[in-house]
Design an enzyme around this catalytic site. Structure first.
Site, PDB file in Angstrom:
ATOM      1  N   ASP A 120      26.943  15.420  20.234  1.00 45.10           N
ATOM      2  CA  ASP A 120      27.932  15.605  19.268  1.00 45.10           C
ATOM      3  C   ASP A 120      27.751  14.210  18.405  1.00 45.10           C
ATOM      4  O   ASP A 120      27.348  13.276  18.790  1.00 45.10           O
ATOM      5  CB  ASP A 120      29.326  15.882  19.804  1.00 45.10           C
ATOM      6  CG  ASP A 120      30.384  15.513  18.980  1.00 45.10           C
ATOM      7  OD1 ASP A 120      30.456  16.436  18.010  1.00 45.10           O
ATOM      8  OD2 ASP A 120      31.231  14.656  19.245  1.00 45.10           O
ATOM      9  N   ASP A 122      30.524  12.593  15.651  1.00 46.25           N
ATOM     10  CA  ASP A 122      31.763  11.868  15.284  1.00 46.25           C
ATOM     11  C   ASP A 122      32.542  11.784  16.611  1.00 46.25           C
ATOM     12  O   ASP A 122      32.587  12.641  17.614  1.00 46.25           O
ATOM     13  CB  ASP A 122      32.426  12.642  14.476  1.00 46.25           C
ATOM     14  CG  ASP A 122      32.274  12.468  13.056  1.00 46.25           C
ATOM     15  OD1 ASP A 122      32.268  11.655  12.413  1.00 46.25           O
ATOM     16  OD2 ASP A 122      31.624  13.580  12.725  1.00 46.25           O
ATOM     17  N   ASP A 312      33.186  14.641  22.425  1.00 45.92           N
ATOM     18  CA  ASP A 312      34.332  14.076  22.603  1.00 45.92           C
ATOM     19  C   ASP A 312      35.500  15.050  22.028  1.00 45.92           C
ATOM     20  O   ASP A 312      36.775  15.014  22.239  1.00 45.92           O
ATOM     21  CB  ASP A 312      34.431  13.065  21.830  1.00 45.92           C
ATOM     22  CG  ASP A 312      34.637  13.210  20.051  1.00 45.92           C
ATOM     23  OD1 ASP A 312      33.936  13.940  19.647  1.00 45.92           O
ATOM     24  OD2 ASP A 312      35.574  12.746  19.395  1.00 45.92           O
TER      25      ASP A 312
HETATM   26  O1  LIG Z   1      31.418  17.811  15.859  1.00 46.89           O
HETATM   27  P1  LIG Z   1      31.391  16.531  15.376  1.00 46.89           P
HETATM   28  O2  LIG Z   1      30.213  15.796  14.952  1.00 46.89           O
HETATM   29  O3  LIG Z   1      32.230  15.409  16.177  1.00 46.89           O
HETATM   30  O4  LIG Z   1      32.366  16.414  14.025  1.00 46.89           O
HETATM   31  C1  LIG Z   1      33.821  17.025  14.087  1.00 46.89           C
HETATM   32  C2  LIG Z   1      34.298  16.236  12.827  1.00 46.89           C
HETATM   33  O5  LIG Z   1      34.160  14.980  12.644  1.00 46.89           O
HETATM   34  C3  LIG Z   1      34.418  14.378  11.656  1.00 46.89           C
HETATM   35  O6  LIG Z   1      35.976  14.105  11.659  1.00 46.89           O
HETATM   36  C4  LIG Z   1      36.261  13.273  12.785  1.00 46.89           C
HETATM   37  O7  LIG Z   1      35.726  11.790  12.494  1.00 46.89           O
HETATM   38  C5  LIG Z   1      36.164  11.252  11.367  1.00 46.89           C
HETATM   39  C6  LIG Z   1      35.365  10.023  11.162  1.00 46.89           C
HETATM   40  O8  LIG Z   1      35.475   8.972  12.256  1.00 46.89           O
HETATM   41  C7  LIG Z   1      37.621  11.014  11.395  1.00 46.89           C
HETATM   42  O9  LIG Z   1      38.126  10.438  10.338  1.00 46.89           O
HETATM   43  C8  LIG Z   1      38.519  12.500  11.566  1.00 46.89           C
HETATM   44  O10 LIG Z   1      39.767  12.127  11.837  1.00 46.89           O
HETATM   45  C9  LIG Z   1      37.689  13.084  12.777  1.00 46.89           C
HETATM   46  O11 LIG Z   1      38.407  14.324  12.913  1.00 46.89           O
HETATM   47  C10 LIG Z   1      34.178  15.068  10.072  1.00 46.89           C
HETATM   48  O12 LIG Z   1      34.658  14.364   9.127  1.00 46.89           O
HETATM   49  C11 LIG Z   1      34.493  16.490  10.359  1.00 46.89           C
HETATM   50  O13 LIG Z   1      34.337  17.203   9.277  1.00 46.89           O
HETATM   51  C12 LIG Z   1      34.087  17.185  11.574  1.00 46.89           C
HETATM   52  O14 LIG Z   1      34.543  18.577  11.476  1.00 46.89           O
END
Ligand SMILES: O=P(O)(O)OC[C@H]1O[C@H](O[C@H]2O[C@H](CO)[C@@H](O)[C@H](O)[C@H]2O)[C@H](O)[C@@H](O)[C@@H]1O
Length: 368
Positions: A120, A122, A312
């Site tokens: 993954d 983020d 995560d």
């Molecule tokens: O599947 P992932 O790669 O984990 O993506 C899931 C979402 O991740 C991002 O949002 C998350 O991370 C951001 C930066 O650290 C944070 O600001 C936010 O609160 C988290 O939810 C991304 O911006 C989303 O579009 C993804 O869906």
């Protein structure tokens, strides 16, 4: 109620589908009209509708509140504190032990078999930050992923658009699945065991593209007056971020998302870490994406392939579940708080993920 404090084990909420509102209200209409007591049946209908809307909005709000307990727990540890000081975390670790301390067990079964790595983005490869556009990966993490991809078939499986996650990761030697697996390119030629096969593009939600654009614009417009709200178009899904929205305004966010979604019965909402994810109702998720990748990379032999998936988020649970059900490979949850999970092992944060990836590479080099 903040569910993050009500139980030591956090149960991620299930997806909430505002389109349900349409069917519920139409089913309830006759009852409302017949129930009498009010001079205008129309008023009763709209009262019922408002009640249902309230239930849905509150459901969404509860999901929002429970979706990112980390901050609260970190605060509980105090500055420089550690999850080890939390008895609930220590108890949870006995069920979901560290993938670092269990490393020998993880690789013990891997001799003579092939490991495939799914990551993954983020919160796994990059730390969670307030601004989604600044979730950069460190050069050291990039080097670790590059090395892993030298020795193992490796794919990134992210909720981001594929384009955006590629821009963050900047590595050509991987496969990428963006939009929660709804946009897959299998193009890591050296690991594609089906020789001669062209790089594949797989987009099971292609027909939703115009709808996603439309809903993204509507959500942007609807939330434009809310300080801190941020709408991110991830091509086949849309993220509505509320990390920077004052908690008193979260209900307004929930209400607005719910209202916008009423016009899109073929879309649903799930929740991630301080984010509401709007996506097509199709039966496709990160778990299905992992199955697809294993199949298309010629890695579907569960006797001889050990997939390792590190993530995560709530959406990563679909992938953990697939590995558990196939009885092959390991899900590794990145978390500093106890959570209900289908993963077998855990890591605390991206720095531990990097250590784990480096260990995999060292182990592989030694076993060659
Ligand atoms: O599947 P992932 O790669 O984990 O993506 C899931 C979402 O991740 C991002 O949002 C998350 O991370 C951001 C930066 O650290 C944070 O600001 C936010 O609160 C988290 O939810 C991304 O911006 C989303 O579009 C993804 O869906």
């Amino acid at each position: 109620m903040d569910m993050s404090t009500s139980s030591p084990v956090i149960t991620d909420p299930v997806s909430i589908s505002p389109p349900l509102l349409g069917s519920l209200t139409s089913n309830m209409m006759p009852f409302s009209v017949m129930s009498g007591g009010c001079s205008s049946p129309g008023m009763n209908v709209s009262a019922s509708r408002r009640k249902i809307e309230e239930v849905l909005v509150n459901g969404l709000l509860d999901a929002m509140k429970s979706s990112s307990p980390r901050k609260k727990h970190n605060l509980a540890f105090g500055p420089g504190g550690s999850p080890d000081e939390d008895p609930a975390y220590t108890a949870w670790m006995s069920k979901c032990p560290s993938a670092l301390t269990s490393f020998k067990q993880i690789v013990a079964n891997a001799h003579g078999r092939k490991i495939a790595v799914f990551l993954d983005y983020d919160g796994t490869l990059s730390p969670i930050v307030d601004d989604p556009d600044k979730a950069f990966m460190s050069p050291a993490m990039r080097a670790a992923v590059r090395n892993v991809a030298k020795y193992f078939p490796t794919a990134i499986v992210s909720g981001r658009s594929r384009k955006k996650v590629c821009e963050f990761v900047k590595l050509k030697e991987l496969c990428y699945a963006g939009s929660h697996g709804m946009d897959i390119v299998t193009s890591a030629p050296e690991h594609n065991t089906e020789k001669g096969k062209e790089a594949n593009l797989f987009q099971p939600a292609l027909e939703f593209l115009p709808m996603i654009d439309e809903v993204s614009k509507s959500l942007l417009e609807a939330t434009s007056g809310i300080k801190g709200a941020n709408v991110e178009n991830n091509k086949f899904c849309v993220s509505v971020h509320y990390r920077n929205v004052a908690e008193k305004d979260w209900k307004v966010v929930a209400r607005l998302v719910n209202e916008v979604l009423e016009a899109f019965p073929r879309l649903k909402v799930t929740n991630g870490r301080m984010v509401l994810e709007v996506r097509p109702v199709i039966d496709w998720d990160k778990g299905k994406a992992v199955e697809f990748l294993l199949q298309s990379l010629g890695l579907n032999d569960s006797e001889n392939v050990i997939p390792i998936y590190i993530g995560d988020d709530r959406t990563d649970e679909d992938a953990f579940k697939v590995l558990r059900e196939r009885n092959c490979g390991y899900g590794i949850l990145v978390s500093q708080v106890p959570k209900d999970t289908e993963a077998f092992y855990s890591l605390r944060d991206p720095s531990e993920v990097m250590a784990f990836l480096n260990s995999l590479v060292r182990w592989k080099k030694h076993s060659l």
